[in-house]
Design a protein around this motif. Structure first.
Motif, PDB file in Angstrom:
ATOM      1  N   ALA A  96       0.655  -1.077  -0.027  1.00 61.71           N
ATOM      2  CA  ALA A  96       0.001  -0.131   0.020  1.00 61.71           C
ATOM      3  C   ALA A  96       0.933   1.280   0.011  1.00 61.71           C
ATOM      4  O   ALA A  96       2.255   1.109   0.092  1.00 61.71           O
ATOM      5  N   ASP A  97       0.409   2.382  -0.076  1.00 60.31           N
ATOM      6  CA  ASP A  97       1.030   3.593  -0.123  1.00 60.31           C
ATOM      7  C   ASP A  97       0.445   4.817   0.943  1.00 60.31           C
ATOM      8  O   ASP A  97      -0.798   4.358   1.666  1.00 60.31           O
ATOM      9  N   SER A  98       0.937   5.765   1.068  1.00 60.07           N
ATOM     10  CA  SER A  98       0.501   6.584   2.057  1.00 60.07           C
ATOM     11  C   SER A  98      -0.979   7.484   1.681  1.00 60.07           C
ATOM     12  O   SER A  98      -1.591   8.036   2.390  1.00 60.07           O
ATOM     13  N   TRP A  99      -1.468   7.068   0.376  1.00 49.97           N
ATOM     14  CA  TRP A  99      -2.575   7.726  -0.182  1.00 49.97           C
ATOM     15  C   TRP A  99      -3.727   6.738   0.158  1.00 49.97           C
ATOM     16  O   TRP A  99      -4.800   7.156  -0.163  1.00 49.97           O
ATOM     17  N   GLY A 100      -3.320   5.279   0.583  1.00 46.95           N
ATOM     18  CA  GLY A 100      -4.323   4.559   0.760  1.00 46.95           C
ATOM     19  C   GLY A 100      -4.524   3.463  -0.059  1.00 46.95           C
ATOM     20  O   GLY A 100      -5.604   2.787  -0.293  1.00 46.95           O
ATOM     21  N   ASP A 101      -3.819   3.685  -1.571  1.00 50.45           N
ATOM     22  CA  ASP A 101      -4.013   2.677  -2.344  1.00 50.45           C
ATOM     23  C   ASP A 101      -3.415   1.115  -1.946  1.00 50.45           C
ATOM     24  O   ASP A 101      -2.204   1.184  -1.339  1.00 50.45           O
ATOM     25  N   ALA A 102      -3.833   0.238  -2.506  1.00 47.06           N
ATOM     26  CA  ALA A 102      -3.171  -0.987  -2.281  1.00 47.06           C
ATOM     27  C   ALA A 102      -3.236  -1.749  -3.312  1.00 47.06           C
ATOM     28  O   ALA A 102      -4.133  -1.657  -4.069  1.00 47.06           O
ATOM     29  N   ALA A 103      -2.284  -3.022  -3.378  1.00 43.55           N
ATOM     30  CA  ALA A 103      -2.435  -3.968  -4.453  1.00 43.55           C
ATOM     31  C   ALA A 103      -1.611  -5.044  -3.973  1.00 43.55           C
ATOM     32  O   ALA A 103      -0.853  -5.216  -3.253  1.00 43.55           O
ATOM     33  N   TRP A 104      -2.058  -6.288  -4.537  1.00 41.33           N
ATOM     34  CA  TRP A 104      -1.120  -7.411  -4.448  1.00 41.33           C
ATOM     35  C   TRP A 104      -0.161  -7.935  -5.523  1.00 41.33           C
ATOM     36  O   TRP A 104      -0.656  -7.424  -6.690  1.00 41.33           O
ATOM     37  N   GLY A 105       0.995  -8.214  -5.469  1.00 43.80           N
ATOM     38  CA  GLY A 105       1.897  -8.439  -6.147  1.00 43.80           C
ATOM     39  C   GLY A 105       2.822  -9.660  -6.189  1.00 43.80           C
ATOM     40  O   GLY A 105       2.874 -10.151  -5.166  1.00 43.80           O
ATOM     41  N   CYS A 106       3.607 -10.145  -6.910  1.00 51.01           N
ATOM     42  CA  CYS A 106       4.422 -11.090  -6.828  1.00 51.01           C
ATOM     43  C   CYS A 106       5.565 -10.501  -5.991  1.00 51.01           C
ATOM     44  O   CYS A 106       5.954  -9.540  -6.181  1.00 51.01           O
ATOM     45  N   THR A 107       6.472 -11.680  -5.618  1.00 54.58           N
ATOM     46  CA  THR A 107       7.634 -10.930  -4.816  1.00 54.58           C
ATOM     47  C   THR A 107       8.714 -10.088  -5.646  1.00 54.58           C
ATOM     48  O   THR A 107       9.056  -9.077  -5.191  1.00 54.58           O
ATOM     49  N   SER A 108       8.649 -10.416  -6.934  1.00 53.57           N
ATOM     50  CA  SER A 108       9.613  -9.445  -7.791  1.00 53.57           C
ATOM     51  C   SER A 108       9.169  -8.093  -7.958  1.00 53.57           C
ATOM     52  O   SER A 108       9.746  -7.036  -7.817  1.00 53.57           O
TER      53      SER A 108
END
Length: 430
Positions: free
Chosen positions: A390-402
């Motif tokens: 996530a970031d400080s703006w509240g956005d979030a996402a899932w990702g692979c380790t790379s």
């Protein structure tokens, strides 16, 4: 008169040292003929004299019958007449040493020095009727002593690495003092390529002349020095006013009051050109054996000084290059050390991030999440989604380790999301 080349006694680059030295010493300081004269009466009237005595006084046979004070007035100031008066009056023998006798060969000649012995002449009754004089010239002895002293001083200067200009200037002045007739000395130094000659030393030549010839080219017909440097052999111009080698420099020489120039190249041990050594004269003049000898003696000294100077220059340049190389190596080692430290820091940070990511992935494994990585951009990523960021703006996402690692390293506000915190409300109600 025209230029004479190849007449300055030399034998290739260097002549046999012992043979040449002996010849030069004989030419410079050969034996002097004793002079003899007999005077009568209290006025010291010359009755008879041998040619050596008359030559020393610059007198001729016609001087017989004249008082010595009339024949050689300069001897009055030197005290010779006073000594004759004393011997005639007391009848006691006497000796005078190093008496300076004025030049007999014109304004260009130098004083000669003599040791005189005075003996009373007596008649049958024992009365003094005159004085006999025997004179032995000591000029050559004085010059020999001076030469040895000056040579030793110059070699000592070279040994202690005195500035080349200082050595050459001292050498030029020494030659001008030792020469039997007035002359002016010039030393020119060859460029590395041997194509031009630069001012080295010329203490008695006018500044305007030295400046004008500084940087002259070496070549056929370029005065005495340029030609001598080009030919690698002596060039003797006995009359600058008529010699074709001086066509381009005749007016300049005239303004400087120069009428003859004898130049010899100064050569290194390997035969390369170091410069030129020139003797100038105020009147047209042909060199004598003593001139050749004097030039050889000091040309060798100049060669030694210039070669030593070149060696010191090369040594200084090599030391400068070595110092520069050491500085470059030091800088390279410092840069390499900095890079190594930075690489170690990056490796530690990467290991720490990898550990954090493994821990987070294990913690988030049970949370609902998409099957594929959401951080692949327009081209998408088919790798399995393992971590939520996530970031400080509240956005979030899932990702692979790379892609998660790439995002964390390149986007300053991104961090690994923690499901356990429960957002801002959980923080406020903690």
């Amino acid at each position: 008169m025209t230029a004479v080349t190849g007449q300055w006694p030399t034998d290739g680059v260097r002549t046999d040292a012992e043979h040449t030295a002996e010849q030069d010493l004989r030419a410079l300081f050969g034996q002097s003929l004793p002079g003899f004269a007999s005077f009568a009466g209290s006025e010291h009237v010359l009755e008879t004299a041998n040619p050596a005595f008359l030559a020393a006084l610059g007198a001729a046979r016609a001087g017989t019958g004249l008082a010595l004070a009339e024949i050689a007035p300069g001897l009055v100031d030197q005290g010779v007449i006073a000594v004759l008066d004393q011997v005639f009056r007391t009848g006691e023998s006497c000796t005078s040493r190093d008496v300076a006798v004025g030049p007999a060969a014109g304004a260009q000649a130098r004083d000669a020095f003599f040791d005189f012995t005075y003996e009373p002449r007596r008649d049958g009754a024992g009365a003094v009727i005159g004085v006999r004089m025997i004179g032995v010239e000591t000029t050559q002895i004085k010059h020999a002593q001076r030469l040895m002293i000056e040579q030793r001083a110059l070699v000592e200067q070279i040994a202690r690495q005195a500035p080349l200009a200082e050595v050459l200037d001292g050498m030029a002045r020494c030659i001008e003092d030792l020469a039997p007739e007035q002359l002016l000395v010039s030393v020119l130094l060859a460029d590395r390529d041997g194509r031009h000659l630069r001012h080295g030393a010329a203490p008695s030549l006018p500044d305007c002349y030295n400046e004008a010839i500084d940087g002259i080219a070496t070549g056929e017909g370029v005065g005495s020095c340029g030609t001598a440097a080009h030919r690698r052999e002596p060039v003797i111009v006995t009359d600058i006013g008529t010699d074709p080698f001086w066509d381009d420099f005749r007016e300049l020489a005239g303004r400087a009051g120069l009428a003859a120039c004898w130049s010899t190249p100064i050569l290194a041990r390997d035969g390369s050109l170091l410069g030129t050594f020139a003797m100038y004269h105020r009147v047209p003049r042909v060199p004598q054996d003593s001139d050749f000898a004097l030039a050889r003696v000091f040309a060798d000294t100049a060669s030694l000084a210039i070669e030593r100077h070149h060696i010191e220059q090369a040594k200084a340049a090599a030391e400068a290059r070595a110092e520069a190389a050491r500085d470059e190596l030091t800088q390279a080692l410092r840069a390499e050390s900095t890079l190594r430290a930075e690489a170690e820091e990056r490796a530690e940070a990467a290991a720490e991030l990898a550990a954090r990511m493994r821990t987070a992935a294990a913690a988030q494994a049970a949370a609902p999440h998409p099957e594929r990585c959401q951080l692949g951009g327009p081209e998408s990523c088919t790798a399995a989604a393992e971590l939520k960021i996530a970031d400080s703006w509240g956005d979030a996402a899932w990702g692979c380790t790379s892609h998660v690692e790439e995002a964390i390293l390149n986007v300053r506000s991104v961090f690994i999301a923690s499901e356990e915190l429960g957002g801002l409300a959980a923080y406020l109600n903690r």
